[in-house]
Scaffold this motif. Structure first.
Motif, short mmCIF file in Angstrom:
data_model
loop_
_atom_site.label_atom_id
_atom_site.label_comp_id
_atom_site.label_asym_id
_atom_site.label_seq_id
_atom_site.Cartn_x
_atom_site.Cartn_y
_atom_site.Cartn_z
N MET A 173 -35.48 -15.08 28.58
CA MET A 173 -35.09 -16.33 29.19
C MET A 173 -34.69 -16.11 30.65
N VAL A 174 -33.94 -15.03 30.90
CA VAL A 174 -33.51 -14.72 32.26
C VAL A 174 -34.72 -14.41 33.15
N ILE A 175 -35.70 -13.68 32.60
CA ILE A 175 -36.92 -13.36 33.36
C ILE A 175 -37.67 -14.64 33.74
N PHE A 176 -37.86 -15.53 32.74
CA PHE A 176 -38.58 -16.79 33.01
C PHE A 176 -37.78 -17.67 33.97
N TYR A 177 -36.47 -17.69 33.79
CA TYR A 177 -35.63 -18.53 34.66
C TYR A 177 -35.74 -18.08 36.12
N ALA A 178 -35.73 -16.76 36.33
CA ALA A 178 -35.86 -16.24 37.69
C ALA A 178 -37.20 -16.64 38.31
N ALA A 179 -38.26 -16.63 37.48
CA ALA A 179 -39.58 -17.03 37.98
C ALA A 179 -39.62 -18.53 38.27
N LEU A 180 -38.98 -19.33 37.42
CA LEU A 180 -39.02 -20.79 37.59
C LEU A 180 -38.28 -21.25 38.85
N ILE A 181 -37.10 -20.65 39.09
CA ILE A 181 -36.34 -21.10 40.27
C ILE A 181 -36.94 -20.58 41.56
N ALA A 182 -37.91 -19.63 41.45
CA ALA A 182 -38.58 -19.11 42.65
C ALA A 182 -39.73 -20.02 43.10
N ILE A 183 -40.10 -21.00 42.24
CA ILE A 183 -41.17 -21.93 42.63
C ILE A 183 -40.67 -22.80 43.78
N PRO A 184 -41.40 -22.87 44.87
CA PRO A 184 -40.95 -23.68 46.02
C PRO A 184 -40.64 -25.12 45.63
N LYS A 185 -39.47 -25.58 46.05
CA LYS A 185 -39.05 -26.94 45.71
C LYS A 185 -39.99 -28.00 46.31
N GLU A 186 -40.62 -27.64 47.44
CA GLU A 186 -41.51 -28.61 48.09
C GLU A 186 -42.66 -29.02 47.18
N ILE A 187 -43.16 -28.05 46.38
CA ILE A 187 -44.28 -28.35 45.48
C ILE A 187 -43.83 -29.35 44.41
N GLU A 188 -42.66 -29.11 43.83
CA GLU A 188 -42.16 -30.01 42.79
C GLU A 188 -41.87 -31.40 43.38
N GLU A 189 -41.30 -31.42 44.57
CA GLU A 189 -40.98 -32.71 45.20
C GLU A 189 -42.25 -33.50 45.52
N ALA A 190 -43.29 -32.79 45.99
CA ALA A 190 -44.56 -33.46 46.30
C ALA A 190 -45.20 -34.02 45.04
N ALA A 191 -45.13 -33.24 43.94
CA ALA A 191 -45.69 -33.71 42.68
C ALA A 191 -44.93 -34.92 42.16
#
Length: 291
Positions: A173-191
């Motif tokens: 869970m910690v490994i996946f969480y670290a990968a998820l929060i590394a996704i640029p926020k701009e991409i999520e905001e644009a989507a």
């Protein structure tokens, strides 16, 4: 950068790690491969018997029973560690405050000593005296389901698999969480601005963005489960109900001094782990091609 272009300097840097890998991983595998062709009990002189141990292994019903149990064990462990770990990581990625506390709590089982985990689950499953699981079943009106989970042949293998899955769910869970929060926020905001809902954001943005981490986690988890030994050996019941390939190999090699036969089973474990890695990599590479 000039140092990296110097081949001698490059070799000096990589040589210690390479030698350590060869000495601790490659050499034991070659030795096991060699012993697998011999009849050797650890005392008398080894006798070369060719494929005798492998022929015996493929005709051994107890070996195939352990392979079947190992596959069930792998499925349970992978489902718990990777998929439940990913589910918790996705939930945690939406938590704005107190995420550190949840990370610590979920990761805690990964640092607990194996023997302590085994004893804890032995008490948890206990029928006499009544363990927490059987107490809970009685409390919710399902007392007729109470059983000795580790002794019942219908539940023993699942009961042995769950502690291993539970132990490292938090770590993945910690490994996946670290990968998820590394996704640029701009991409999520644009989507989000484009009208993507929560599930589409996870399906088309988050999961594809961490597919390399997913691939690595699946490889680590699957090969780790194929080599699982400690908890099944400690709380597993005598007989073949909870026998895994690793515990069967240990019993043959070290409990009955059949080192040659045990080595042939060890080689099988190496080969099945390599096949698992190739299958997982081919699946992710094919999906990459589709994308």
């Amino acid at each position: 950068m000039n140092v990296l272009k110097d081949k001698k300097a490059w070799f000096i840097f990589i040589a210690p790690a390479l030698l350590f890998y060869l000495g601790t991983v490659f050499v034991p595998i070659i030795q096991s491969l060699n012993y697998g062709f011999q009849d050797w009990n650890g005392i008398k002189d080894a006798e070369y018997i060719g494929l005798g141990n492998y022929t015996r292994m493929f005709q051994d019903p107890y070996f195939w029973n352990s392979v079947q149990n190992n596959l069930v064990y792998v499925v349970i462990v992978v489902l718990m560690q990777v998929f439940i770990g990913l589910f918790f990581a996705l939930l945690l990625s939406y938590v704005k405050k107190g995420a550190g506390i949840f990370r610590t709590l979920y990761y805690l089982p990964a640092v607990v000593v194996t023997v302590a985990i085994a004893q804890m689950f032995r008490n948890f499953y206990s029928l006499q005296p009544l363990g927490l699981l059987n107490m809970f079943l009685d409390w919710i009106g399902l007392g007729y389901l109470q059983t000795a989970w580790l002794s019942n042949p219908h539940t023993a293998l699942i009961a042995v698999s769950l502690p291993e899955g539970w132990r490292f769910t938090g770590m993945y869970m910690v490994i996946f969480y670290a990968a998820l929060i590394a996704i640029p926020k701009e991409i999520e905001e644009a989507a989000t601005i484009d009208g993507v809902n929560g599930w589409q954001l996870i399906r088309h943005i988050k999961l594809p963005s961490i597919k390399h981490v997913l691939s690595l986690a699946l490889i680590m988890c699957t090969t780790g489960a194929l080599r699982g030994f400690d908890i099944p050996y400690i709380i597993g019941v005598p007989g073949s109900t909870t026998e895994l390939v690793t515990t069967y190999m240990y019993k043959k090699a070290f409990a009955t001094n059949q080192f040659g036969y045990g080595s042939s089973i060890a080689v099988f474990i190496v080969i099945e782990s390599l096949i698992a890695v190739l299958i997982i990599r081919s699946i992710f590479n094919s999906r990459k091609g589709e994308a």
